[in-house]
Design an enzyme around this catalytic site. Structure first.
Site, PDB file in Angstrom:
ATOM      1  N   GLU A 166       0.884  -1.280   0.038  1.00  0.00           N
ATOM      2  CA  GLU A 166      -0.065   0.128   0.212  1.00  0.00           C
ATOM      3  C   GLU A 166       0.848   1.207   0.096  1.00  0.00           C
ATOM      4  O   GLU A 166       1.033   1.836   1.001  1.00  0.00           O
ATOM      5  CB  GLU A 166      -0.889   0.026   1.116  1.00  0.00           C
ATOM      6  CG  GLU A 166      -1.877  -1.115   1.042  1.00  0.00           C
ATOM      7  CD  GLU A 166      -3.089  -1.046   2.136  1.00  0.00           C
ATOM      8  OE1 GLU A 166      -2.917  -0.301   2.993  1.00  0.00           O
ATOM      9  OE2 GLU A 166      -4.064  -1.909   2.193  1.00  0.00           O
ATOM     10  N   GLU A 350      -6.005  -8.070  -0.062  1.00  0.00           N
ATOM     11  CA  GLU A 350      -6.659  -7.816   1.107  1.00  0.00           C
ATOM     12  C   GLU A 350      -8.024  -7.438   1.002  1.00  0.00           C
ATOM     13  O   GLU A 350      -8.287  -6.629  -0.074  1.00  0.00           O
ATOM     14  CB  GLU A 350      -5.886  -6.635   1.852  1.00  0.00           C
ATOM     15  CG  GLU A 350      -4.721  -6.906   2.596  1.00  0.00           C
ATOM     16  CD  GLU A 350      -4.127  -5.635   3.416  1.00  0.00           C
ATOM     17  OE1 GLU A 350      -4.809  -4.949   3.740  1.00  0.00           O
ATOM     18  OE2 GLU A 350      -2.943  -6.007   3.321  1.00  0.00           O
TER      19      GLU A 350
HETATM   20  C1  FCB Z   1      -4.725  -2.349   5.083  1.00  0.00           C
HETATM   21  C2  FCB Z   1      -3.702  -2.569   5.919  1.00  0.00           C
HETATM   22  C3  FCB Z   1      -3.668  -3.712   6.874  1.00  0.00           C
HETATM   23  C4  FCB Z   1      -4.805  -3.521   7.726  1.00  0.00           C
HETATM   24  C5  FCB Z   1      -6.026  -3.219   6.914  1.00  0.00           C
HETATM   25  C6  FCB Z   1      -7.279  -2.932   7.627  1.00  0.00           C
HETATM   26  O1  FCB Z   1      -4.652  -0.805   4.914  1.00  0.00           O
HETATM   27  O2  FCB Z   1      -2.521  -3.206   4.795  1.00  0.00           O
HETATM   28  O3  FCB Z   1      -2.576  -3.554   7.622  1.00  0.00           O
HETATM   29  O4  FCB Z   1      -4.673  -2.334   8.441  1.00  0.00           O
HETATM   30  O5  FCB Z   1      -5.924  -2.135   6.151  1.00  0.00           O
END
Ligand code: FCB
Length: 439
Positions: A166, A350
């Site tokens: 990210e 994610e």
């Molecule tokens: C993302 C992150 C992860 C976690 C999620 C909820 O931005 O990569 O570490 O905090 O959000």
């Protein structure tokens, strides 16, 4: 309800975590990180909590890998901590740190779990933060050196490698909004961090390729930008948000340029010679990871760039206050494929939700999470049906953990963690996924 057989053969299901959020950074000789510093400064993290113990995965890793295997996951997306490998960020290696990741990777392979490694998930060694951290152009080389040391030890056994998790959060969220470590709120720092994080990704990718590491990817986070109204001002504000949040990084990687709106706003603040770095930044990758959670409703405001605010939306929200908007996932899978990545394999690296889960009679009834995942799986299936080369999906997160500035309050796990006893309790969502993956 979803089933594994609804997805193409070979589609990879996994769970994600990150080092600082689970390991327990006080164990095993890890160095101090800017998250330890940030958390110790009042007002930054709820109750000033930090990752010193977290889930104590450092000692519970075998049990945690068993949970991944028993759920039927094919792969595990974990991250390595720079400060655990190199406590000062450079120089002396912590042998216990390399041994830990060595054991962890072997533990995955013994259980038939494919290791997907992230090399930076936010715990910058404090010694490098002292030198300006992501504001210092030398960070590209420091990062590449660390990546080489770690991958010399584990690289041959890794299934897929992501450089930096990210890039928007590492740069903009942490240096313009100040919500994450190092908590800076400064446009010049932000612009420099935005460029250096791109350069660090490209420099490390080249260094790893030269060592024979294959299957290297980038992982970006995306938030759907919804104008608050049809007014030209709100539409333009939403386009600005979309450009600095979503398009900046993709455009750098895949078009070797930054969006015009961002260049005109930040050019005075980018490091000198930034235009010459795109061949490194755009070093080809083998796959792209898409992290997706929600959308934001963007309203124009008077005042300096970027000239907007986010207002509350009407949709049901998670414990984070984030609207549940699976259409956004489909939107970004399409956009990445059509505008940027073409045939490059995509992974949802994610996706998940926080919920105020509690254990009652040994179980956690998180039906809302089961529904959230089902709706996002539907979006993933739709993308595949439209021809998007989506190859896998990783749930955030395997277990409840240190949710950064929110401390231990926001629970994202498929497995509940009692942070007093460190007991793990699989939630209903874990059981539902397990059943789905077996079918
Ligand atoms: C993302 C992150 C992860 C976690 C999620 C909820 O931005 O990569 O570490 O905090 O959000």
């Amino acid at each position: 309800m979803y089933k594994r057989s609804d997805f193409p053969d070979g589609f990879t299901f996994g769970a994600s975590t990150a080092a600082y959020q689970i390991e327990g950074h006080s164990f095993g000789g890890a160095g101090r990180t800017h998250w330890d510093d940030f958390a110790e400064t009042p007002g930054n993290v709820i109750r000033a909590e930090n990752g010193a113990v977290a889930c104590d995965h450092y000692h519970h890793w075998q049990e945690d890998l068993d949970l991944i295997r028993d759920a039927g996951f094919d792969a595990y997306r974990f991250s390595a901590s720079w400060a655990r490998v190199l406590p000062e960020g450079r120089g002396t290696v912590n042998p216990e740190g390399l041994d830990f990741y060595d054991r962890l990777v072997d533990g995955m392979l013994e259980r038939g779990i494919k290791p997907m490694a992230t090399l930076y998930h936010w715990e910058l060694p404090s010694a490098l933060a002292d030198l300006g951290g992501w504001r210092n152009p030398d960070i590209a080389k420091w990062f590449a050196d660390y990546c080489e040391i770690l991958m010399d030890r584990i690289g041959e056994r890794i299934w897929k490698t992501a450089t930096i998790n990210e890039l928007w959060c590492v740069s903009f969220l942490s240096h313009f909004l100040g919500h994450h470590a190092p908590g800076v709120r400064d446009i010049r720092a932000a612009a420099r961090a935005m460029h250096h994080v791109m350069l660090a990704h490209g420099t490390a990718t080249q260094a790893l390729r030269a060592k024979g590491v294959n299957q290297i990817g980038a992982v970006c986070n995306f938030t759907y930008s919804q104008p608050a109204s049809r007014s030209p001002e709100d539409i333009e504000a939403a386009a600005t948000f979309d450009d600095y949040y979503n398009n900046f990084f993709m455009s750098g990687f895949f078009k070797k340029e930054y969006p015009e709106r961002i260049v005109s706003a930040l050019a005075d603040h980018f490091p000198s010679g930034w235009q010459d770095d795109f061949d490194v930044i755009g070093t080809p990758v083998d796959w792209l990871g898409v992290n997706y959670y929600t959308r934001e409703i963007i309203k124009a405001t008077d005042g300096p760039w970027p000239g907007h605010t986010s207002i509350e939306g009407p949709l049901p929200k998670t414990q984070m206050g984030w609207e549940i908007y699976p259409e956004g996932l489909l939107h970004f899978l399409r956009r990445c494929h059509v505008d940027y990545t073409g045939d490059l394999p995509l992974y949802v690296t994610e996706n998940g939700m926080a919920n105020p889960d509690i254990v009652v009679d040994g179980t956690v009834d998180d039906v809302v999470r089961i529904d959230y995942l089902a709706r996002h799986f539907d979006a993933a299936k739709q993308a595949i049906a439209e021809g998007v080369p989506l190859n896998g999906y990783f749930v955030w997160s395997l277990m409840d953990n240190f949710e950064w500035a929110f401390g231990y309050e926001k629970r994202f796990g498929l497995v509940h963690v009692d942070f007093e006893t460190l007991q793990r309790t699989p939630k209903a969502s874990y059981m539902a996924l397990k059943a789905a993956l077996a079918s």
